[in-house]
Design a protein around this motif. Structure first.
Motif, PDB file in Angstrom:
ATOM      1  N   UNK A  65      -9.180 -19.266   4.187  1.00 44.79           N
ATOM      2  CA  UNK A  65      -8.238 -19.878   5.116  1.00 44.79           C
ATOM      3  C   UNK A  65      -7.350 -18.841   5.807  1.00 44.79           C
ATOM      4  N   UNK A  66      -7.426 -17.581   5.417  1.00 47.73           N
ATOM      5  CA  UNK A  66      -6.689 -16.503   6.086  1.00 47.73           C
ATOM      6  C   UNK A  66      -7.367 -15.186   5.768  1.00 47.73           C
ATOM      7  N   UNK A  67      -7.378 -14.273   6.744  1.00 43.62           N
ATOM      8  CA  UNK A  67      -8.012 -12.971   6.528  1.00 43.62           C
ATOM      9  C   UNK A  67      -7.451 -11.965   7.528  1.00 43.62           C
ATOM     10  N   UNK A  68      -6.942 -10.847   7.020  1.00 44.16           N
ATOM     11  CA  UNK A  68      -6.375  -9.817   7.889  1.00 44.16           C
ATOM     12  C   UNK A  68      -6.455  -8.466   7.174  1.00 44.16           C
ATOM     13  N   UNK A  69      -6.132  -7.398   7.877  1.00 40.02           N
ATOM     14  CA  UNK A  69      -6.161  -6.057   7.303  1.00 40.02           C
ATOM     15  C   UNK A  69      -4.766  -5.640   6.863  1.00 40.02           C
ATOM     16  N   UNK A  70      -4.682  -5.101   5.637  1.00 43.77           N
ATOM     17  CA  UNK A  70      -3.436  -4.527   5.149  1.00 43.77           C
ATOM     18  C   UNK A  70      -3.393  -3.079   5.613  1.00 43.77           C
ATOM     19  N   UNK A  71      -2.593  -2.805   6.634  1.00 40.34           N
ATOM     20  CA  UNK A  71      -2.529  -1.465   7.191  1.00 40.34           C
ATOM     21  C   UNK A  71      -1.649  -0.553   6.344  1.00 40.34           C
ATOM     22  N   UNK A  72      -1.890   0.745   6.466  1.00 42.06           N
ATOM     23  CA  UNK A  72      -1.136   1.729   5.703  1.00 42.06           C
ATOM     24  C   UNK A  72      -0.052   2.363   6.559  1.00 42.06           C
ATOM     25  N   UNK A  73       1.024   2.800   5.901  1.00 40.53           N
ATOM     26  CA  UNK A  73       2.000   3.667   6.543  1.00 40.53           C
ATOM     27  C   UNK A  73       1.427   5.077   6.518  1.00 40.53           C
ATOM     28  N   UNK A  74       1.418   5.748   7.666  1.00 42.21           N
ATOM     29  CA  UNK A  74       0.773   7.065   7.691  1.00 42.21           C
ATOM     30  C   UNK A  74       1.559   8.053   8.542  1.00 42.21           C
ATOM     31  N   UNK A  75       1.221   9.337   8.388  1.00 40.32           N
ATOM     32  CA  UNK A  75       1.921  10.413   9.070  1.00 40.32           C
ATOM     33  C   UNK A  75       0.903  11.305   9.775  1.00 40.32           C
ATOM     34  N   UNK A  76       1.179  11.608  11.051  1.00 36.97           N
ATOM     35  CA  UNK A  76       0.310  12.489  11.823  1.00 36.97           C
ATOM     36  C   UNK A  76       1.090  13.765  12.157  1.00 36.97           C
ATOM     37  N   UNK A  77       0.516  14.910  11.776  1.00 34.98           N
ATOM     38  CA  UNK A  77       1.179  16.179  12.008  1.00 34.98           C
ATOM     39  C   UNK A  77       0.796  16.803  13.338  1.00 34.98           C
ATOM     40  N   UNK A  78       1.161  18.067  13.533  1.00 34.42           N
ATOM     41  CA  UNK A  78       0.813  18.780  14.767  1.00 34.42           C
ATOM     42  C   UNK A  78      -0.690  18.797  15.007  1.00 34.42           C
ATOM     43  N   UNK A  79      -1.085  18.707  16.276  1.00 33.93           N
ATOM     44  CA  UNK A  79      -2.493  18.734  16.690  1.00 33.93           C
ATOM     45  C   UNK A  79      -3.278  17.554  16.137  1.00 33.93           C
ATOM     46  N   UNK A 100       0.847  -1.191   0.000  1.00 38.49           N
ATOM     47  CA  UNK A 100       0.000   0.000   0.000  1.00 38.49           C
ATOM     48  C   UNK A 100       0.880   1.238   0.000  1.00 38.49           C
ATOM     49  N   UNK A 101       0.430   2.292  -0.661  1.00 36.43           N
ATOM     50  CA  UNK A 101       1.217   3.533  -0.660  1.00 36.43           C
ATOM     51  C   UNK A 101       1.098   4.254   0.674  1.00 36.43           C
ATOM     52  N   UNK A 102       1.995   5.213   0.894  1.00 36.14           N
ATOM     53  CA  UNK A 102       1.907   6.070   2.073  1.00 36.14           C
ATOM     54  C   UNK A 102       0.581   6.810   2.040  1.00 36.14           C
ATOM     55  N   UNK A 103      -0.069   6.938   3.204  1.00 35.94           N
ATOM     56  CA  UNK A 103      -1.392   7.563   3.249  1.00 35.94           C
ATOM     57  C   UNK A 103      -1.520   8.458   4.474  1.00 35.94           C
ATOM     58  N   UNK A 104      -2.481   9.359   4.434  1.00 32.18           N
ATOM     59  CA  UNK A 104      -2.801  10.198   5.589  1.00 32.18           C
ATOM     60  C   UNK A 104      -3.991   9.630   6.345  1.00 32.18           C
ATOM     61  N   UNK A 105      -4.126   8.327   6.316  1.00 26.37           N
ATOM     62  CA  UNK A 105      -5.232   7.669   6.986  1.00 26.37           C
ATOM     63  C   UNK A 105      -4.788   6.315   7.495  1.00 26.37           C
ATOM     64  N   UNK A 106      -5.387   5.859   8.560  1.00 27.37           N
ATOM     65  CA  UNK A 106      -5.065   4.537   9.104  1.00 27.37           C
ATOM     66  C   UNK A 106      -6.051   3.477   8.626  1.00 27.37           C
ATOM     67  N   UNK A 107      -6.952   3.862   7.740  1.00 26.13           N
ATOM     68  CA  UNK A 107      -7.962   2.920   7.259  1.00 26.13           C
ATOM     69  C   UNK A 107      -7.296   1.710   6.624  1.00 26.13           C
ATOM     70  N   UNK A 108      -7.705   0.521   7.054  1.00 24.96           N
ATOM     71  CA  UNK A 108      -7.109  -0.718   6.555  1.00 24.96           C
ATOM     72  C   UNK A 108      -7.930  -1.292   5.404  1.00 24.96           C
ATOM     73  N   UNK A 109      -7.263  -2.088   4.586  1.00 24.05           N
ATOM     74  CA  UNK A 109      -7.940  -2.787   3.489  1.00 24.05           C
ATOM     75  C   UNK A 109      -7.913  -4.284   3.769  1.00 24.05           C
ATOM     76  N   UNK A 110      -9.075  -4.939   3.777  1.00 18.66           N
ATOM     77  CA  UNK A 110      -9.125  -6.377   4.079  1.00 18.66           C
ATOM     78  C   UNK A 110      -8.413  -7.213   3.015  1.00 18.66           C
ATOM     79  N   UNK A 111      -7.595  -8.149   3.478  1.00 21.34           N
ATOM     80  CA  UNK A 111      -6.931  -9.116   2.607  1.00 21.34           C
ATOM     81  C   UNK A 111      -7.452 -10.500   2.973  1.00 21.34           C
ATOM     82  N   UNK A 112      -7.829 -11.287   1.964  1.00 19.10           N
ATOM     83  CA  UNK A 112      -8.372 -12.626   2.210  1.00 19.10           C
ATOM     84  C   UNK A 112      -7.711 -13.635   1.280  1.00 19.10           C
TER      85      UNK A 112
END
Length: 219
Positions: free
Chosen positions: A156-170, A90-102
């Motif tokens: 037979x397997x299912x998990x979330x593909x998490x994103x790399x993300x960045x959190x700024x000030x506040x 997954x590309x770098x994102x400004x969100x922690x939303x995961x995408x299901x992998x099965x």
């Protein structure tokens, strides 16, 4: 407007049975299968690999001979083991939303007689189970021990593909990459499957062959 794409990779596994009564072998095309899709300008990828790298075909054999072909049959362990990888990108994102992998398998078509006088006899894939090692616990979504159900869409397997993300000030999204980066990555890496044939039914002697298809998808 929200747009979504599905990323999918497929690998096929042939399972061949051969013995005095019944046996089986697993022969997966082991090369990686990679499918990449584009969603709102970002690139996503998914790699599924079953078995050895390259174009090698691994064969897992179950040999039913001697006493196992007589009045006191016992389960037969196949060799060698088969490793499975499911690796999302997954590309770098400004969100922690995961995408299901099965990861799913299709074992709906039984092993059929190829030669040796077994005629129209078939062996259902539900006679074959596996023990998983080098895996994480069930809560992680990794492959656990199980058996083929002879279904077309067995998960037979299912998990979330998490994103790399960045959190700024506040707690706001990063601007120009300034902020705190969190690097997240989840995948199935070389989970090892040891297959076993139940050998609890006396089938006519001969060679049996079937195919299992592994499909990995990221929503």
């Amino acid at each position: 407007m929200t747009r979504s794409r599905r990323c999918q990779a497929i690998a096929t596994t042939a399972l061949v049975a051969a013995a005095l009564v019944a046996a089986a072998s697993l022969a997966p095309p082991a090369h990686a299968v990679i499918t990449t899709v584009t969603d709102t300008g970002s690139t996503y990828g998914l790699t599924l690999r079953v078995g050895s790298p390259g174009a090698t075909i691994d064969t897992v054999a179950f040999s039913v001979t001697g006493a196992n072909a007589g009045l006191t049959p016992t389960a037969v362990t196949g060799t060698p083991t088969i490793d499975v990888w499911v690796m999302p990108v997954r590309p770098i994102a400004n969100t922690t939303v995961a995408r299901p992998v099965t990861l799913r398998v299709d074992s709906s078509i039984a092993l059929t007689c190829q030669s040796g006088g077994c005629g129209a006899t078939t062996i259902p894939f539900s006679k074959i189970s596996w023990v998983a090692t080098n895996n994480s616990n069930a809560a992680s979504g990794d492959i656990q021990g199980g058996r083929f159900t002879a279904a077309a869409n067995q998960s037979i397997a299912s998990y979330d593909a998490n994103a790399t993300f960045c959190v700024g000030p506040l707690g706001l999204p990063c601007v120009l990459g300034v902020g705190t980066w969190t690097y997240l990555s989840r995948n199935v890496t070389a989970t090892r499957l040891q297959f076993s044939y139940d050998n609890d039914v006396v089938y006519p002697g001969g060679n049996y062959k079937g195919t299992v298809r592994f499909t990995a998808s990221m929503e």
